[in-house]
Design an enzyme around this catalytic site. Structure first.
Site, PDB file in Angstrom:
ATOM      1  N   ASN A  67       0.968  -1.098  -0.081  1.00  0.00           N
ATOM      2  CA  ASN A  67       0.155  -0.003  -0.043  1.00  0.00           C
ATOM      3  C   ASN A  67       0.996   1.136  -0.010  1.00  0.00           C
ATOM      4  O   ASN A  67       1.747   1.432   0.877  1.00  0.00           O
ATOM      5  CB  ASN A  67      -0.773  -0.097   1.177  1.00  0.00           C
TER       6      ASN A  67
ATOM      7  N   HIS B 130       1.172   6.325   1.734  1.00  0.00           N
ATOM      8  CA  HIS B 130       1.772   7.117   2.647  1.00  0.00           C
ATOM      9  C   HIS B 130       2.862   7.960   2.262  1.00  0.00           C
ATOM     10  O   HIS B 130       3.541   8.748   2.657  1.00  0.00           O
ATOM     11  CB  HIS B 130       1.924   6.506   3.970  1.00  0.00           C
TER      12      HIS B 130
ATOM     13  N   HIS C 106      -5.519   3.673  -1.994  1.00  0.00           N
ATOM     14  CA  HIS C 106      -6.977   4.025  -1.311  1.00  0.00           C
ATOM     15  C   HIS C 106      -7.042   5.327  -1.752  1.00  0.00           C
ATOM     16  O   HIS C 106      -6.355   6.472  -1.462  1.00  0.00           O
ATOM     17  CB  HIS C 106      -6.806   4.030   0.005  1.00  0.00           C
TER      18      HIS C 106
ATOM     19  N   ARG D 224      -9.194   8.352  -1.392  1.00  0.00           N
ATOM     20  CA  ARG D 224     -10.262   8.740  -0.364  1.00  0.00           C
ATOM     21  C   ARG D 224     -11.167   9.875  -0.864  1.00  0.00           C
ATOM     22  O   ARG D 224     -10.333  10.390  -1.901  1.00  0.00           O
ATOM     23  CB  ARG D 224      -9.588   9.043   1.022  1.00  0.00           C
TER      24      ARG D 224
ATOM     25  N   ARG E  38      -6.849  12.926   0.476  1.00  0.00           N
ATOM     26  CA  ARG E  38      -5.769  13.442   1.566  1.00  0.00           C
ATOM     27  C   ARG E  38      -4.525  12.908   0.977  1.00  0.00           C
ATOM     28  O   ARG E  38      -3.344  13.260   1.621  1.00  0.00           O
ATOM     29  CB  ARG E  38      -6.209  13.188   2.929  1.00  0.00           C
TER      30      ARG E  38
ATOM     31  N   GLU F   8      -8.486   0.623  -3.602  1.00  0.00           N
ATOM     32  CA  GLU F   8      -9.517   0.773  -2.265  1.00  0.00           C
ATOM     33  C   GLU F   8     -10.292   2.006  -2.217  1.00  0.00           C
ATOM     34  O   GLU F   8      -9.752   2.897  -2.908  1.00  0.00           O
ATOM     35  CB  GLU F   8      -8.457   0.877  -1.046  1.00  0.00           C
TER      36      GLU F   8
ATOM     37  N   THR G  58      -8.353   3.984   8.021  1.00  0.00           N
ATOM     38  CA  THR G  58      -9.647   3.046   8.032  1.00  0.00           C
ATOM     39  C   THR G  58      -9.964   2.406   9.341  1.00  0.00           C
ATOM     40  O   THR G  58      -8.721   1.970   9.935  1.00  0.00           O
ATOM     41  CB  THR G  58      -9.589   1.851   6.987  1.00  0.00           C
TER      42      THR G  58
ATOM     43  N   GLU H 108     -11.204  -9.089   2.836  1.00  0.00           N
ATOM     44  CA  GLU H 108     -10.077  -8.887   3.796  1.00  0.00           C
ATOM     45  C   GLU H 108     -10.301  -8.741   5.166  1.00  0.00           C
ATOM     46  O   GLU H 108     -11.018  -7.741   5.602  1.00  0.00           O
ATOM     47  CB  GLU H 108      -9.519  -7.521   3.019  1.00  0.00           C
TER      48      GLU H 108
ATOM     49  N   HIS I 244      -4.129  -4.322   7.299  1.00  0.00           N
ATOM     50  CA  HIS I 244      -4.162  -3.199   8.386  1.00  0.00           C
ATOM     51  C   HIS I 244      -3.232  -3.352   9.612  1.00  0.00           C
ATOM     52  O   HIS I 244      -3.440  -4.337  10.562  1.00  0.00           O
ATOM     53  CB  HIS I 244      -5.663  -2.888   8.920  1.00  0.00           C
TER      54      HIS I 244
END
Ligand code: PXP
Length: 255
Positions: free
Chosen positions: A18, A21, A54, A56, A60, A81, A112, A162, A205
């Site tokens: 992922n 970030h 993801h 969003r 962000r 995502e 999340t 998931e 996660h």
């Protein structure tokens, strides 16, 4: 990220990286550096089996342009995502990524938080995922280790669940080992349960080097999606060594 026929377990545990970030760091300065696509390509070279991003609602971290770039340039499958909104559905149908993972999304959350309420929202979600599945995407639902949610995911025709690994990983990293043990039992039992219903099982996660092996040992789990910890480790050891170390721990657990 290949299809797994119901009832069969493949030995290889896939690693989805992922890259959200990387975009968080970029957006801190509002420019174009560091580029999440560059990180995704490095992750591919380091052995990632897929890339997760993801988009969003508030943009962000990952942007629409990032998704365009990933769709165009990735060699491994993209796991897109998103929240179950009409805007995101339209984006998914335009790009038709390999997989679409539906997550709950609240504006005020840092990340999340819980799993998707599939049981409570069954009818709406059934209609929501049908065109995405019909477009050829694998539909994944991010759910808590809760039998009701898994049963509902199966009823509405999701391909994948998931499982939310956060309660286990967070309890472990905070030193609440009794809680962690109980959460790990739930992850194990719900992996078996979901697999028995014909769902492909992923987990994600909060996974770190300290928690990955315990989850990777479950034979029903076919994919782990890991982001924040690895992007953090990349600061200290570089992205590719960080990913290779995670891959090595997964392989050890699976051996
Ligand atoms: N899987 C899902 C469904 C997520 O929402 C996230 C966080 O965006 C992850 C995996 C990756 O979690 P982490 O960044 O904590 O490794």
């Amino acid at each position: 990220m290949s299809d797994t026929p119901t009832g069969k377990l493949s030995g290889k545990l896939r690693l989805g990286i992922n890259i959200d970030h990387v975009a968080t760091v970029r957006n801190a300065r509002g420019g174009s550096y560091p580029d999440p696509l560059r990180a995704a390509k490095l992750a591919e070279d380091a052995g990632a089996d897929g890339i997760t991003a993801h988009l969003r609602e508030d943009r962000r971290h990952i942007s629409d342009t990032d998704i365009d770039g990933l769709v165009e340039h990735l060699s491994v499958p993209l796991n897109f995502e998103m929240a179950a909104t009409a805007e995101m559905q339209a984006i998914a149908l335009r790009h038709k990524p390999h997989a679409v993972c539906i997550v709950p999304e609240k504006r005020e959350e840092l990340t999340t938080e819980g799993g998707l309420e599939v049981a409570r929202d069954e009818n709406r979600l059934a209609h929501f995922i049908a065109p995405i599945r019909d477009a050829g995407c694998r539909v994944s639902l991010f759910v808590a280790t809760d039998m009701r949610q898994i049963e509902a995911a199966s009823r509405i025709g999701a391909n994948i669940v998931e499982l939310h690994a956060g309660p286990y990983c967070d309890a472990f990293s905070e030193g609440h080992f009794d809680v962690a043990d109980a959460e790990l039992v739930k992850l194990r039992e719900m992996s078996t349960y979901a697999h028995g219903l014909g769902l492909e099982v992923h987990a994600g996660h909060g996974i770190t080097y300290d928690t990955v092996k315990q989850i990777a040992e479950f034979p029903e789990v076919l994919e782990l999606n890991i982001g924040h910890f690895l992007i953090g480790e990349a600061i200290f050891m570089g992205l590719q060594p960080a990913i290779r170390k995670m891959r090595g721990l997964m392989d050890e657990a699976r051996a």
